[in-house]
Design a protein around this motif. Structure first.
Motif: not given
Length: 364
Positions: A180-181, A184, A312, A314
Motif C-alpha cells: 500500500k505504501f 502513497n 494515498q 485507492d
C-alpha cells in the motif's frame, strides 16, 4: 540500425545472463559424442540443423563493436572463447525456438516481414536507408532474416506464454494490501513517456528497428521526422518502441513511469515544458542533456500521460489497478518464458562442437 542482428537475440526472451552452470554443461555434456564427424564450419547442431561458424563470427564481431576496430580492449583468447560460448548458446536458443515455432506453423510470413520492413524504412528515403544498411555492414537479406526471426519469436511467445498469463481481482487486491505504501505519493508525480535520439555513435538504441543516429545532424533529422509523424497523429508508444534510442524505456513504448516533481527540477527546460501540458499532449523537441556533464547529447520529445497530486491512491483507482496488473503479468510472463525455454532445451538434441573443441584443447 547498427548491430541489427544482435537486437533479435534471446536476451529479451530470457532477460538474464547465462548461468555458469549452463555454460559448464554445454562444455561437459557433449563429450560423449565428440567422435561424430562434422564439417569444420559447423559449430553446433540443433536436432540435426547446423549452426555455422560464419554466423557465430558475425555475432561475435557485432558484440565487440568499435572497440575491436579501434584495437582497444582486445579480449584475451580465454575471454574470446568465453564470449563465443555465450553467443553460441544464444544462437542455439534461437534455433530451438525457431524450430518449435515452425512445428506450430507460427513462422512469420513474407507478408508480415515486408510489412515490418516498410515500417522500419518509413522515416528514411530509399537512399538514406541504403546508406544505413551499408554503414551497418548489413544487406537487405540480413535485415529480412532478423525481422522474420524476431516476428516468429513474438508469435510463439504470444501463443505459448502471454495467452496463458492471468491476473485476478484477488491478485490485485492482495498485492495492494501488501504494498500500500507504494501508492502513497508524497509529492506531485508526472507520468511521462519519452522518445530520445542521441548523437552518440557507439550507444546501443534498444528499439525494435535498431534505429540509431550517428551524428548531431543525423539526430536532428531523425527527431524532426519522428515529431512530424507524431503531429500527423501516429501513436507515441509505437514510435518510441520502434525508434527511440533510450534502451530503458523504448521497449515499453517510451514509458518512464512516474517522475516526482523534485526530480523534474533537475532539468528546468523539461520541467517548464511538461508542466504546461495537459494529459495526452507532447512537448516540442527539447535538447537532451548528458546526466553527468550536463552538456547536450541529443534530442527528446516527452508526452504527459497523467499528473498525479500527492496523497494515498485507492485500490479501486483504475491507474492503480492497471499498474498492479501489468507488474504481476510481466513477472509471471518472464517466469513462464524461462521455464518454457528450459523445457524446449530438454526436448532438443543439441551438439555443441565448439564447446567440445575448447574442452579438448584446454583440458590437460
Amino acid at each position: 540500425m547498427n548491430d541489427t542482428s544482435r537486437s533479435f537475440t534471446l536476451r529479451n526472451f530470457r532477460q538474464t545472463s547465462i548461468p555458469f552452470a549452463l555454460i559448464l554443461a554445454a562444455v561437459l555434456l557433449p563429450v560423449a559424442g565428440c567422435e561424430h564427424g562434422h564439417s569444420a564450419d559447423v559449430v553446433a547442431t540443433v536436432n540435426g540443423h547446423a549452426i555455422m561458424k560464419p554466423e557465430l563470427d558475425k555475432r561475435y564481431q557485432a558484440q565487440l563493436g568499435d572497440a575491436a576496430q579501434q584495437q582497444q580492449g582486445q579480449p584475451s583468447q580465454e575471454q574470446a572463447d568465453s564470449l563465443r560460448l555465450n553467443l553460441l548458446r544464444e544462437l542455439i536458443d534461437e534455433e530451438i525456438v525457431q524450430q518449435r515455432a515452425a512445428k506450430m506453423n507460427l513462422t512469420a510470413t513474407n507478408e508480415e516481414v515486408d510489412a515490418k520492413l516498410a515500417e522500419m524504412k518509413a522515416p528514411y528515403t530509399e537512399e538514406q536507408f541504403e546508406q544505413r544498411l551499408k554503414a551497418s555492414n548489413h544487406t537487405l537479406d540480413d535485415v529480412k532474416h532478423d525481422l522474420r526471426r524476431s516476428l516468429t519469436i513474438n508469435k510463439l511467445l504470444n501463443k505459448e506464454i502471454n495467452s496463458k498469463v492471468t491476473v485476478t481481482d484477488a491478485d490485485v487486491t492482495n498485492y495492494y494490501n501488501q504494498h500500500k505504501f507504494e501508492f502513497n505519493l508524497n509529492e506531485t508525480q508526472y507520468h511521462l513517456a519519452q522518445i530520445q535520439v542521441t548523437d552518440l555513435p557507439n550507444a546501443q538504441p534498444g528499439n525494435l528497428q535498431n534505429s540509431k543516429a550517428t551524428s548531431d545532424l543525423d539526430a536532428k533529422k531523425k527527431i524532426q521526422a519522428l515529431k512530424n509523424r507524431l503531429d500527423s497523429g501516429e501513436d507515441f508508444g509505437a514510435i518510441a518502441m520502434n525508434f527511440s534510442e533510450q534502451p530503458a524505456t523504448a521497449p515499453n513504448g517510451g514509458d518512464m513511469g512516474f517522475v516526482g516533481e523534485s526530480q523534474m527540477h533537475a532539468d528546468p527546460a523539461v520541467f517548464n515544458a511538461v508542466t504546461k501540458l495537459k494529459a495526452g499532449q507532447i512537448t516540442d523537441i527539447l535538447p537532451l542533456l548528458d546526466q553527468q556533464t550536463k552538456k547536450p547529447a541529443g534530442y527528446a520529445i516527452y508526452k504527459l500521460l497523467s499528473r498525479e497530486p500527492a496523497g494515498q491512491r485507492d485500490v479501486n483507482d483504475p491507474r492503480v489497478q492497471q499498474a498492479i496488473r501489468q507488474q504481476l503479468r510481466d513477472g509471471r510472463s518472464q517466469l513462464l518464458k524461462n521455464a518454457y525455454l528450459e523445457m524446449l532445451h530438454d526436448q532438443a538434441k543439441v551438439e555443441n562442437f565448439f564447446a567440445e573443441q575448447i574442452f579438448k584443447n584446454d583440458a590437460h
